[in-house]
Design a protein around this motif. Structure first.
Motif, PDB file in Angstrom:
ATOM      1  N   PHE A 153       0.870  -1.128  -0.085  1.00  0.00           N
ATOM      2  CA  PHE A 153       0.014  -0.004   0.093  1.00  0.00           C
ATOM      3  C   PHE A 153       0.926   1.313  -0.133  1.00  0.00           C
ATOM      4  CE2 PHE A 153      -2.086   3.219   2.671  1.00  0.00           C
ATOM      5  CZ  PHE A 153      -3.011   4.091   1.875  1.00  0.00           C
ATOM      6  N   CYS A 154       1.837   1.298   0.953  1.00  0.00           N
ATOM      7  CA  CYS A 154       2.684   2.581   0.885  1.00  0.00           C
ATOM      8  C   CYS A 154       3.895   2.243   1.546  1.00  0.00           C
ATOM      9  CB  CYS A 154       1.837   3.750   1.833  1.00  0.00           C
ATOM     10  SG  CYS A 154       2.408   5.203   1.585  1.00  0.00           S
ATOM     11  N   GLY A 155       4.521   1.099   1.677  1.00  0.00           N
ATOM     12  CA  GLY A 155       6.049   0.981   1.951  1.00  0.00           C
ATOM     13  C   GLY A 155       6.243   0.792   3.607  1.00  0.00           C
ATOM     14  N   TRP A 156       5.264   0.836   4.386  1.00  0.00           N
ATOM     15  CA  TRP A 156       5.451   0.563   5.764  1.00  0.00           C
ATOM     16  C   TRP A 156       5.140  -0.791   6.170  1.00  0.00           C
ATOM     17  CZ3 TRP A 156       1.856   4.730   5.058  1.00  0.00           C
ATOM     18  CH2 TRP A 156       0.442   4.578   5.395  1.00  0.00           C
ATOM     19  N   TYR A 157       5.622  -1.389   6.975  1.00  0.00           N
ATOM     20  CA  TYR A 157       5.287  -2.878   7.574  1.00  0.00           C
ATOM     21  C   TYR A 157       5.812  -3.099   8.760  1.00  0.00           C
ATOM     22  CZ  TYR A 157       9.836  -4.529   6.094  1.00  0.00           C
ATOM     23  OH  TYR A 157      11.093  -4.563   5.890  1.00  0.00           O
ATOM     24  N   ASN A 171       7.724   4.727   6.169  1.00  0.00           N
ATOM     25  CA  ASN A 171       7.893   5.283   5.045  1.00  0.00           C
ATOM     26  C   ASN A 171       8.126   6.909   5.388  1.00  0.00           C
ATOM     27  OD1 ASN A 171       8.159   6.390   2.522  1.00  0.00           O
ATOM     28  ND2 ASN A 171       6.244   5.396   1.752  1.00  0.00           N
ATOM     29  N   ASP A 172       9.295   7.187   5.896  1.00  0.00           N
ATOM     30  CA  ASP A 172       9.373   8.787   5.815  1.00  0.00           C
ATOM     31  C   ASP A 172       9.671   9.517   4.733  1.00  0.00           C
ATOM     32  OD1 ASP A 172       8.637   8.489   8.577  1.00  0.00           O
ATOM     33  OD2 ASP A 172      10.589   8.999   9.492  1.00  0.00           O
ATOM     34  N   GLN A 192      -0.269   6.385   8.489  1.00  0.00           N
ATOM     35  CA  GLN A 192       0.947   5.668   8.896  1.00  0.00           C
ATOM     36  C   GLN A 192       0.982   5.978  10.467  1.00  0.00           C
ATOM     37  OE1 GLN A 192       5.305   5.099   7.267  1.00  0.00           O
ATOM     38  NE2 GLN A 192       5.054   7.162   7.598  1.00  0.00           N
ATOM     39  N   LEU A 193       0.711   7.319  10.909  1.00  0.00           N
ATOM     40  CA  LEU A 193       0.936   7.390  12.407  1.00  0.00           C
ATOM     41  C   LEU A 193      -0.265   6.655  13.166  1.00  0.00           C
ATOM     42  CD1 LEU A 193       2.243   9.294  14.359  1.00  0.00           C
ATOM     43  CD2 LEU A 193       0.323  10.562  14.355  1.00  0.00           C
ATOM     44  N   ASP A 194      -1.374   6.516  12.704  1.00  0.00           N
ATOM     45  CA  ASP A 194      -2.253   5.671  13.463  1.00  0.00           C
ATOM     46  C   ASP A 194      -2.171   4.212  13.626  1.00  0.00           C
ATOM     47  OD1 ASP A 194      -3.983   8.092  13.926  1.00  0.00           O
ATOM     48  OD2 ASP A 194      -5.149   7.697  12.233  1.00  0.00           O
TER      49      ASP A 194
END
Length: 406
Positions: A153-157, A171-172, A192-194
């Motif tokens: 979805f957006c590179g964070w995991y 994903n900063d 991403q924060l949530d």
């Protein structure tokens, strides 16, 4: 390992000095009137990493003993962004990742870097860069968790490879000042924060410790007053969350700046004591006349607290002179270097003490700033204010107040 920046168009004997910005030469054949330096076998001071230097470095890292996992913190292609193509960047991403898979046999925790994408920096979560997340998911393969939904979805995991430790990878690039998409996708940083809060709450309930990994660190820049490395508002929102979970976050890890530094997270409502930290390892790339390096962290296997780190460097310039393969050797370790200055552990509080003393202890400052960027002489007074004031995650006003103080 981070900021590898392989240039697959590097040519030995090409012009190592050119009209392009630094780090982007070493490709074109010398012109008849050229009198500058020529590109050397193992690399040159204004150029990116050669294939053979990268492969030698990976073999060196693979030969290290007692390694439990590897942090791979992004930025694989060269930085000549105006001359790149999608196929070129994907080709370099593929080459670097497949080479690492060939030699590194421990678990790898990867993050994406701002230069891995084409065009560089322009990360989005609403479809424009879906192709990139899909491709990197394919390349990273078994390094990622089975559920790759959030990464695609957006590179964070998040990934749990040890029962008592969770890796949370952010994903900063969503706070990168050079990411034009961020002006249109302001809700994605909050999303991403949530997600981060929910992951941290889950780990607290499970009594897990957490490592936060992200390519771009939070906070200001240590070489310039403006722009920050990561926008101030974004940095402070995340810093507030990190302080609320400082009981379980053992450390943060970043790259991107190419320098040897850190960021301290403060609980500014209650104290000036360090509540968290991001340890920023210098680049593998030797561009801008640096050594080529990687870092080994030592941690307590019961608490996951970082005890020490060991910085390994290769002097490729000496290898060019001697016509020998670069040898990565221990350059320094944190505790041995800073214990003479009263720093007895590698904790947020100790980093805060170190930072507070940089302005008054000339010997300490020269030691820190020389290691900050070897061979680059960044310790000169004209950079001192920016360096000291950039080591803490601050608001814009706090950062400017710090600059004025010095």
């Amino acid at each position: 390992m981070n900021d590898i920046h392989v240039d697959q168009k590097y040519r030995v004997g090409s012009m190592a000095e050119c009209e392009y910005p630094a780090s982007c030469c070493c490709r074109d054949e010398p012109t008849p009137d050229y009198k500058g330096a020529l590109a050397k076998k193992w690399g040159s001071k204004d150029c990116q990493t050669t294939n053979i230097t990268f492969e030698a470095g990976i073999k060196s890292a693979a030969a290290q003993e007692n390694i439990d996992f590897m942090l791979l913190i992004g930025d694989y292609p060269s930085m000549d962004v105006w001359r790149q193509t999608k196929d070129y960047n994907v080709g370099v991403d593929t080459y670097v990742i497949e080479t690492i898979k060939k030699h590194i046999k421990v678990p790898v925790i990867p993050a994406i870097g701002n230069h891995d994408l084409y065009p560089a920096n322009e990360f989005d979560c609403s479809g424009n860069t879906t192709w990139f997340y899909d491709k990197m998911s394919e390349l990273y393969g078994e390094w990622l968790p089975k559920d790759k939904t959030s990464f695609k979805f957006c590179g964070w995991y998040s990934h749990t490879i040890f029962p008592t430790l969770k890796f949370i990878i952010l994903n900063d690039m969503l706070c990168d000042p050079y990411n034009f998409y961020e002006y249109d996708v302001n809700h994605f940083p909050k999303q991403q924060l949530d997600w981060l809060k929910s992951e941290l709450e889950e780990s607290r309930n499970k009594k897990q410790k957490v490592y936060i990994v992200t390519h771009i660190p939070l906070g200001p820049d240590t070489t310039e007053i403006w722009p920050p490395v990561c926008w101030y508002d974004y940095s402070m929102l995340y810093a507030n969350v990190l302080t609320n979970y400082s009981d379980i976050i053992a450390s943060g890890f970043s790259g991107h700046t190419h320098t040897d530094e850190f960021r301290i997270v403060y609980d500014r409502e209650k104290s000036q004591n360090g509540k968290g930290m991001f340890l920023i390892s210098p680049s593998f790339s030797n561009e801008n006349y640096r050594y080529s390096g990687y870092r080994i962290y030592e941690y307590d296997k019961d608490t996951w607290e970082i005890i020490n780190y060991y910085q390994w460097y290769a002097d490729i310039y000496k290898s060019n002179q001697d016509d020998t393969t670069p040898k990565w050797e221990l350059y320094y370790d944190f505790l041995s270097t800073y214990k003479p200055y009263g720093i007895n552990d590698l904790s947020p509080g100790s980093l805060a003490s170190l930072t507070n003393n940089l302005s008054t202890d000339t010997s300490l400052y020269k030691t820190f700033a020389t290691l900050y960027s070897p061979l680059h002489e960044i310790y000169k007074d004209k950079r001192k204010t920016e360096l000291i004031c950039g080591l803490s995650i601050t608001t814009e006003d706090q950062h400017l107040d710090c600059i004025k103080k010095y």
